[in-house]
Scaffold this active site. Structure first.
Site, PDB file in Angstrom:
ATOM      1  N   GLY B 472      50.575  49.986  56.852  1.00 29.07           N
ATOM      2  CA  GLY B 472      49.508  50.783  56.266  1.00 29.07           C
ATOM      3  C   GLY B 472      48.494  49.859  55.620  1.00 29.07           C
ATOM      4  O   GLY B 472      47.533  50.276  54.984  1.00 29.07           O
ATOM      5  N   THR B 473      48.728  48.577  55.836  1.00 31.13           N
ATOM      6  CA  THR B 473      47.924  47.524  55.224  1.00 31.13           C
ATOM      7  C   THR B 473      46.606  47.309  55.950  1.00 31.13           C
ATOM      8  O   THR B 473      45.678  46.750  55.384  1.00 31.13           O
ATOM      9  CB  THR B 473      48.739  46.226  55.248  1.00 31.13           C
ATOM     10  OG1 THR B 473      49.415  46.162  56.514  1.00 31.13           O
ATOM     11  CG2 THR B 473      49.797  46.241  54.171  1.00 31.13           C
ATOM     12  N   ALA B 515      47.466  38.787  56.618  1.00 30.54           N
ATOM     13  CA  ALA B 515      46.086  38.610  57.083  1.00 30.54           C
ATOM     14  C   ALA B 515      45.781  37.129  57.285  1.00 30.54           C
ATOM     15  O   ALA B 515      45.234  36.724  58.312  1.00 30.54           O
ATOM     16  CB  ALA B 515      45.110  39.233  56.101  1.00 30.54           C
ATOM     17  N   ILE B 635      36.912  38.748  52.506  1.00 30.05           N
ATOM     18  CA  ILE B 635      37.389  40.108  52.733  1.00 30.05           C
ATOM     19  C   ILE B 635      37.066  40.475  54.179  1.00 30.05           C
ATOM     20  O   ILE B 635      35.909  40.460  54.591  1.00 30.05           O
ATOM     21  CB  ILE B 635      36.713  41.099  51.757  1.00 30.05           C
ATOM     22  CG1 ILE B 635      36.959  40.660  50.306  1.00 30.05           C
ATOM     23  CG2 ILE B 635      37.227  42.516  51.997  1.00 30.05           C
ATOM     24  CD1 ILE B 635      38.416  40.504  49.899  1.00 30.05           C
ATOM     25  N   LEU B 636      38.096  40.770  54.957  1.00 28.09           N
ATOM     26  CA  LEU B 636      37.901  40.996  56.394  1.00 28.09           C
ATOM     27  C   LEU B 636      37.348  42.390  56.679  1.00 28.09           C
ATOM     28  O   LEU B 636      36.511  42.562  57.553  1.00 28.09           O
ATOM     29  CB  LEU B 636      39.233  40.822  57.138  1.00 28.09           C
ATOM     30  CG  LEU B 636      39.826  39.408  57.093  1.00 28.09           C
ATOM     31  CD1 LEU B 636      41.256  39.433  57.622  1.00 28.09           C
ATOM     32  CD2 LEU B 636      38.975  38.442  57.905  1.00 28.09           C
ATOM     33  N   THR B 640      39.535  48.940  54.531  1.00 28.21           N
ATOM     34  CA  THR B 640      40.992  48.850  54.346  1.00 28.21           C
ATOM     35  C   THR B 640      41.343  47.942  53.165  1.00 28.21           C
ATOM     36  O   THR B 640      42.364  48.148  52.503  1.00 28.21           O
ATOM     37  CB  THR B 640      41.692  48.352  55.623  1.00 28.21           C
ATOM     38  OG1 THR B 640      41.113  47.095  56.012  1.00 28.21           O
ATOM     39  CG2 THR B 640      41.534  49.346  56.762  1.00 28.21           C
ATOM     40  N   LYS B 707      42.822  35.204  51.494  1.00 28.82           N
ATOM     41  CA  LYS B 707      43.922  34.988  50.543  1.00 28.82           C
ATOM     42  C   LYS B 707      44.952  36.115  50.506  1.00 28.82           C
ATOM     43  O   LYS B 707      46.054  35.914  50.000  1.00 28.82           O
ATOM     44  CB  LYS B 707      43.356  34.826  49.132  1.00 28.82           C
ATOM     45  CG  LYS B 707      42.770  33.440  48.841  1.00 28.82           C
ATOM     46  CD  LYS B 707      42.292  33.428  47.395  1.00 28.82           C
ATOM     47  CE  LYS B 707      42.126  32.029  46.842  1.00 28.82           C
ATOM     48  NZ  LYS B 707      41.698  32.100  45.418  1.00 28.82           N
ATOM     49  N   GLY B 710      47.640  42.556  49.485  1.00 25.36           N
ATOM     50  CA  GLY B 710      48.670  43.586  49.383  1.00 25.36           C
ATOM     51  C   GLY B 710      49.216  43.791  47.983  1.00 25.36           C
ATOM     52  O   GLY B 710      49.622  44.892  47.634  1.00 25.36           O
ATOM     53  N   GLU B 711      49.234  42.753  47.173  1.00 20.17           N
ATOM     54  CA  GLU B 711      49.890  42.880  45.871  1.00 20.17           C
ATOM     55  C   GLU B 711      48.934  42.849  44.681  1.00 20.17           C
ATOM     56  O   GLU B 711      49.235  43.424  43.641  1.00 20.17           O
ATOM     57  CB  GLU B 711      50.946  41.763  45.668  1.00 20.17           C
ATOM     58  CG  GLU B 711      51.330  40.999  46.886  1.00 20.17           C
ATOM     59  CD  GLU B 711      52.704  41.326  47.443  1.00 20.17           C
ATOM     60  OE1 GLU B 711      52.912  41.078  48.615  1.00 20.17           O
ATOM     61  OE2 GLU B 711      53.567  41.815  46.705  1.00 20.17           O
TER      62      GLU B 711
END
Lengths: 172, 745
Positions: B472-473, B515, B635-636, B640, B707, B710-711
């Site tokens: 879901g990332t 990523a 930031i890609l 999302t 970088k 997710g966290e």
């Protein structure tokens, strides 16, 4: 059914008729089978999700005779004659406006609560009860999202509400 | 090769979106098999002791029940602990379901009932009679604190606390302003919406296809091959969608072991799905008791910092996470002592849960910093700026990049921090007290070795593929964006394949590294494809690119163009014709730079600002506003990426105010093992959340400047809220969750 030994016989099935996503189906179901297990395990309609099996998470939300229902809390035999809409029956071809809004507003991440959220949102919009963001938040609170997409879910539902009210005004 | 940035860095909707909103995305429990049998787990009724007898006769007498597996008849599996150690196992003896009669945690699986239908298996499970010799369970961390120990064997990938620097106790004694307090983090369970599930499809002749809820299919495959002595060629794991995991799917869970055992023994397909209450028998964020002591001068400059933590683990494994290390690197301080100990409890082994260790440790440090701000009369944001760390003083390394100052500045501006009045209880509206709090967040920026494949077809479609998972990332989408830009393909023509052991191996999706790692691998693979294509293009008679190097061309709209003069070009299809091929494919492996990790410290940072409104009579806290300003390199995908931070903040609100798995120490079991009593945030709990990505250029963590996200969204959120609660009420609550009983106490 209990036999003399006190064990259940798998053969004791009950005939019911359900209209599922517009299709009338004659089914033989065990008396203890939930509507959710019937959909997922017997009919392969796995878009409806099992998150808790206790009516606490909303992942299994389907629309039964126009109302939102937790499919895990409904025994299939109790819905004899009912009309059931699942996520698979929401659209044919192009996405339903709520589905499209969920994609556009990134109103999900893992996707597991998503069918339930969408079915809740569709029924909520049709009920005409939610008008403000506050009300959307309140009425969508029976559907948990552990990924935390709530603000985007509200954005998605609001965008469809505004679109449909704009269409209503245009029609009037 | 110059890549165009038509897709990378923009807001793209998820490519897996249509499958998810139409219900066609298949999760582990949703794959069919003609010969499918259903397994239901019977959970132990005691926490510690042994099984004296299991009576399965009544279950076996039910028509349709196929078999009942217990420790008495379980199929033979590997002998040594070593064989049960998965990719991220902590030191110790991994749990083996049905291994013997001993019970070492509440809800331990004691039997698997397999039947022709789910209903029958569940009914059969209710008929299993187990008798136990029960012992008194030991699950209270506070009572085991004195027996806590420094873990003798370090967990791979987890840094132990760095050595002390300076003389923290001495400096603390000499400091004019000091504080020392205890902070507590309650047990939290991940509770992904999808329960853990495995469908094992028996393909005949010992071959298995496994659909498992896992954050990396290679971990499942390796575990199954090692435990059941199977060859990788005979075990394919396919898990394209994972219904949330947050760390609970890093290690193979016991439903996998049970489903494979049954499938091999019965020579048929088997599905095992855990119930929601059984989800509370898996790993969790451990309860942790921490002590933080700070010493500072009157200007708020830190002179001494001590941070010690004691965390629970199981009796059979030493689970470890970095709880205190953050306190060694987040602020400039000459005298620092950090400590981390474990205490053995009769519980299952804890598991990494979103920002493991950082959620816990940064909560304690950042509340302590707020207490120091109050003690010195310095604004909490100003205090952090005065103690800003230019280097990682814990490891004595420079940062690869650190735009935390920009996070503070942009976050404060957006939040309106300058309008805050310092005095607690000084802001009010109607019945409600208003509090504004802030905190810093930090998480490691990793890159792991990863492989990926790119395949460009003559019709202009591109496939990028590797074995990692999208939880879901947004991994499906960002890998497609990278491929699209690298080879000049519109994103609508790119397909991403993930979650299959037949694909090039990528690491587990965890640690916020996917990523950076798999993104770099996709870019390398695309570069190799472009090299082949250019070589073909140069072969064309009188090719306009005959003398062009890869460095001088771009791939745009299905053409290879000279960067300096785009009118000089060759169609990709013509290049393929020249090469006599219809597809060009390459598999490449991206590896992190060892030199970089030796020389530099790599972290993402954030500044979190929170507003709470509290009805003091009811004790109800509402988090009405959060601004999270994040520095995480490139930031890609703006859409999302924002969602990743939103999700982290929401889970942080849960940690701050709601989430607590409560043990009854008399029986050693979690009492609130359902969504009715384990509260996660619902829609009505969540108000305005704003996400800011500050500019940060990083050319060291990964070749693509990423970088990971997710966290970082969860770290610092609970502290910002706890600090806001203090600002609103004047009550300093040092235990999360801050439930209403603590507000009205």
């Amino acid at each position: 059914m209990l036999s003399e030994s006190g064990t259940r016989d798998a053969g004791d099935r009950i005939a019911i008729t359900l209209t599922i996503n517009g299709q009338r189906r004659q089914l033989q179901v065990a008396p203890w089978t939930s509507l959710l297990d019937l959909l997922r395990e017997d009919l392969d309609l796995t878009g409806t999700k099992k998150g808790c099996d206790h009516g606490q998470c909303g992942a299994c939300t389907v629309i039964v005779d126009g109302r939102r229902v937790n499919a895990c809390l409904a025994l299939a035999v109790m819905k004899d004659g009912a009309s059931v809409t699942t996520i698979e029956g929401l659209s044919t071809g192009a996405l339903h406006p709520v589905q499209a809004a969920f994609v556009e507003h990134d109103a999900f991440q893992c996707g597991y609560c998503t069918p339930g959220q969408i079915m809740s949102a569709v029924a909520l919009i049709e009920e005409g009860r939610a008008r403000t963001r506050e009300e959307i938040r309140e009425y969508m609170s029976g559907n948990l999202c552990r990924c935390g997409a709530y603000t985007n879910i509200v954005d998605a539902v609001e965008s469809v509400l505004n679109g449909s009210s704009a269409r209503r005004e245009a029609a009037e | 090769m110059a890549t165009t940035n038509l897709h990378v860095g923009t807001a793209q909707s998820r490519l897996d979106g249509p499958a998810k909103v139409t219900g066609t995305a298949k999760y582990a429990a949703e794959f069919k098999a003609a010969d499918l049998a259903y397994g239901v787990v019977v959970s132990s009724a005691i926490t510690r002791g042994r099984i004296s007898a299991i009576d399965a006769a009544a279950a076996l007498a039910v028509p349709g029940v196929i078999q009942v597996f217990t420790h008495e008849n379980r199929p033979r599996t590997a002998w040594l602990d070593y064989n049960y150690r998965d990719q991220v196992a902590p030191p110790g003896s991994p749990f083996r379901a049905l291994h013997g009669p001993e019970i070492s945690f509440g809800g331990q699986p004691v039997a698997l009932v397999v039947a022709e239908s789910f209903d029958l298996a569940r009914h059969g499970a209710s008929l299993i009679r187990v008798t136990y010799e029960e012992e008194v369970p030991n699950t209270d961390l506070a009572k085991n604190r004195e027996a806590a120990y420094v873990p003798p064997k370090k967990r791979s990938g987890i840094k132990p606390p760095p050595d002390p620097r300076g003389d923290a106790e001495g400096a603390l004694a000499a400091a004019p302003i000091t504080l020392r307090h205890e902070y507590k983090q309650a047990v939290e369970h991940h509770n992904p919406m999808e329960p853990h599930a495995t469908t094992v499809v028996w393909e005949g002749e010992g071959k298995l296809t496994i659909h498992d809820k896992i954050q990396g299919v290679n971990n499942t495959q390796g575990y199954v091959c090692s435990v059941f002595n199977l060859k990788p060629d005979d075990v394919r794991v396919i898990s394209p969608y994972v219904g949330g995991a947050f760390g609970s799917g890093l290690r193979p869970q016991y439903q996998l072991f049970l489903a494979v055992s049954a499938a091999l023994d019965l020579k048929r397909s088997v599905r095992v799905v855990l119930s929601r209450d059984q989800m509370f028998t898996l790993g969790y964020r451990p309860e942790t008791i921490q002590t933080v002591a700070l010493g500072a001068d009157e200007d708020g400059r830190l002179q001494a910092l001590l941070h010690e933590a004691v965390a629970g683990t199981s009796t059979f494994e030493d689970y470890q996470e970095s709880v205190v290390n953050w306190s060694g690197l987040l602020y400039h301080c000459p005298n620092v002592t950090l400590g981390y100990k474990l205490a053995k409890l009769d519980t299952y082994t804890p598991a990494d849960m979103r920002a493991p260790g950082a959620v816990t440790g940064v909560f304690a440090l950042e509340v302590a910093m707020d207490e120091l701000a109050c003690a010195t009369g310095i604004d909490p944001l100003e205090l952090r700026l005065r103690n800003y760390a230019e280097r990682d003083e814990g490891e004595n390394k420079d940062f690869t990049s650190k735009a935390l100052r920009a996070c503070y500045a942009e976050g404060a501006a957006r939040f309106g921090w300058a309008r805050r009045t310092a005095e607690p209880r000084s802001m009010r509206e109607g019945r409600e007290l208003i509090g504004w709090g802030m905190a810093t967040g930090v998480w490691e920026a990793f890159m792991m070795k990863s492989s990926a494949r790119a395949r460009l077809s003559i019709d202009g479609s591109l496939e990028v593929a590797c074995s990692t998972a999208d939880l879901g990332t947004g991994t499906y989408t960002i890998l497609a964006q990278i491929g699209a830009d690298a080879l000049g393909v519109p994103i609508g023509r790119v397909r991403t394949q993930l979650g299959d052991t037949a694909l090039p191996e990528a690491p587990l999706a965890g640690g916020s590294w996917t990523a950076a790692s798999s993104g770099a691998a996709v870019e390398l693979a695309c570069r190799a494809v472009s090299e082949q294509l250019l070589a073909f293009a140069r072969r064309i008679d009188e090719s306009p690119l005959a003398n062009a190097d890869l460095a001088h061309v771009t791939f745009v709209d299905g053409e290879i163009r000279l960067a300096s003069d785009p009118s000089v070009r060759v169609a990709v299809a013509d290049a393929m014709h020249a090469g006599g091929v219809e597809t060009v494919e390459a598999t490449e492996t991206a590896k992190p730079s060892l030199l970089t990790s030796l020389r530099y410290a790599a972290y993402t940072h954030s500044a979190v600002f929170a507003e709470v409104r509290i009805d003091e009579e009811l004790g109800v806290v509402r988090v009405t506003r959060v601004v999270s300003a994040v520095a995480a390199g490139k930031i890609l995908n703006l859409k999302t990426a924002r969602s990743q931070i939103l999700g982290g903040v929401v889970m942080g609100i849960g940690a701050a105010l709601e989430e607590e798995s409560m043990l009854d120490h008399n029986v050693g079991r979690f009492m609130n093992h359902n969504f009715g009593e384990y509260h996660v945030p619902v829609n009505a709990d969540i108000h305005d959340i704003e996400v800011i990505f500050v500019d940060e250029h990083d050319d060291k963590v990964s070749p693509i400047g990423v970088k990971g996200l997710g966290e970082i969204g969860i770290v610092g959120t609970a502290a910002a809220i706890a600090n806001a609660v203090h600002h609103a009420t004047g009550k300093r609550i040092r235990e999360i969750p801050i439930t209403l009983d603590k507000i009205i106490a």
